[in-house]
Design an enzyme around this catalytic site. Structure first.
Site, PDB file in Angstrom:
ATOM      1  CD  GLU A   1      -2.837  -0.976  -0.246  1.00  0.00           C
ATOM      2  OE1 GLU A   1      -2.639  -0.214  -1.437  1.00  0.00           O
ATOM      3  OE2 GLU A   1      -3.463  -2.259   0.141  1.00  0.00           O
TER       4      GLU A   1
ATOM      5  NE  ARG B   1     -19.122  -2.042   0.602  1.00  0.00           N
ATOM      6  CZ  ARG B   1     -19.820  -1.113  -0.325  1.00  0.00           C
ATOM      7  NH1 ARG B   1     -19.667  -0.299  -0.791  1.00  0.00           N
ATOM      8  NH2 ARG B   1     -20.980  -1.566  -1.515  1.00  0.00           N
TER       9      ARG B   1
ATOM     10  CB  CYS C   1      -6.519  -3.478   5.954  1.00  0.00           C
ATOM     11  SG  CYS C   1      -6.595  -4.971   6.705  1.00  0.00           S
TER      12      CYS C   1
ATOM     13  CG  HIS D   1      -5.403  -5.555   1.996  1.00  0.00           C
ATOM     14  ND1 HIS D   1      -4.670  -3.695   1.758  1.00  0.00           N
ATOM     15  CD2 HIS D   1      -5.798  -5.545   3.100  1.00  0.00           C
ATOM     16  CE1 HIS D   1      -6.063  -2.862   2.923  1.00  0.00           C
ATOM     17  NE2 HIS D   1      -6.266  -4.582   3.112  1.00  0.00           N
TER      18      HIS D   1
END
Ligand code: PCA
Length: 214
Positions: free
Chosen positions: A80, A90, A143, A167
């Site tokens: 990342e 979500r 995360c 990830h």
């Protein structure tokens, strides 16, 4: 010796396992030479995760921190580049919390860049025969929360530490009945091993294009 703190996550979202924890545990059991690695499992809980990360940093005094999480649907290891100061969930976390558009750190900067040498990390994982890319979003769930928490800790309290977030895909056992990409946990651990060695050794990152057009 380079002291490295590796973190993975507890299972979340109804899953039985989280390959991020399985992989960092494997890696810490057999670290590369020259690396003193500690693996810590973080809870998938917004309100706890950054306290637990800070405690792990204080306890292990690492030079390098690599936080790892599961990103179901991704095909390889994704390093990342950036984390953002927002939580927008979500699904509920493991404590049932589902923040919407809340800052990770009240008054903190909008975003931080990773302090890992992204391009060297990606190159090293590929060199080990494992797919890897730079990612330009860590999402807005737990995360990203810990990636931002780590970057904020580095910026405000631990300036000598370098670190960032990676990830990883589903483990095969999570997608036995679904047409989704996966990587064996041992392969993910081998990729993270190459990444940690590269991150420990690299002072100036490679200058190669790894951006995205969309
Ligand atoms: N993945 C989630 C949270 C924990 C994990 O392993 C995420 O990408 O936010």
């Amino acid at each position: 010796m380079t002291r490295v703190l590796l973190t993975g996550f507890a299972p979340f979202g109804g899953q039985q396992v989280n390959p991020s924890w399985q992989a960092v545990k494997l890696l810490a059991e057999a670290p590369p030479s020259g690396v003193d690695a500690t693996a810590v499992e973080l809870p998938c809980v917004f309100r706890e995760v950054n306290t637990r990360l800070r405690q792990a940093i204080e306890r292990t005094e690492p030079e390098l921190v690599v936080c790892v999480g599961q990103a179901g649907g991704r095909t390889g290891l994704t390093v990342e580049r950036v984390c953002v100061n927002v939580a927008d969930a979500r699904i509920p976390d493991n404590a049932g919390a589902q923040p919407i558009d809340e800052p990770v750190v009240e008054g903190g900067p909008a975003a931080y860049f990773s302090s890992l040498p992204l391009k060297a990390c990606v190159a090293a994982v590929r060199e080990a025969g494992i797919p890897a890319t730079v990612s330009n979003t860590a999402g807005t769930f737990v995360c990203n929360h810990v990636a931002y928490g780590l970057a904020h800790l580095i910026a405000t309290r631990f300036p000598a530490v370098r670190g960032g977030f990676v990830h990883v895909p589903w483990a095969p056992e999570q997608v036995l009945d679904r047409a989704e990409p996966s990587l064996p946990v041992s392969t993910v651990a081998a990729g993270l091993r190459a990444l940690v060695v590269a991150a420990a050794r690299t002072t100036v990152d490679l200058r190669v294009a790894e951006g995205a057009t969309h």
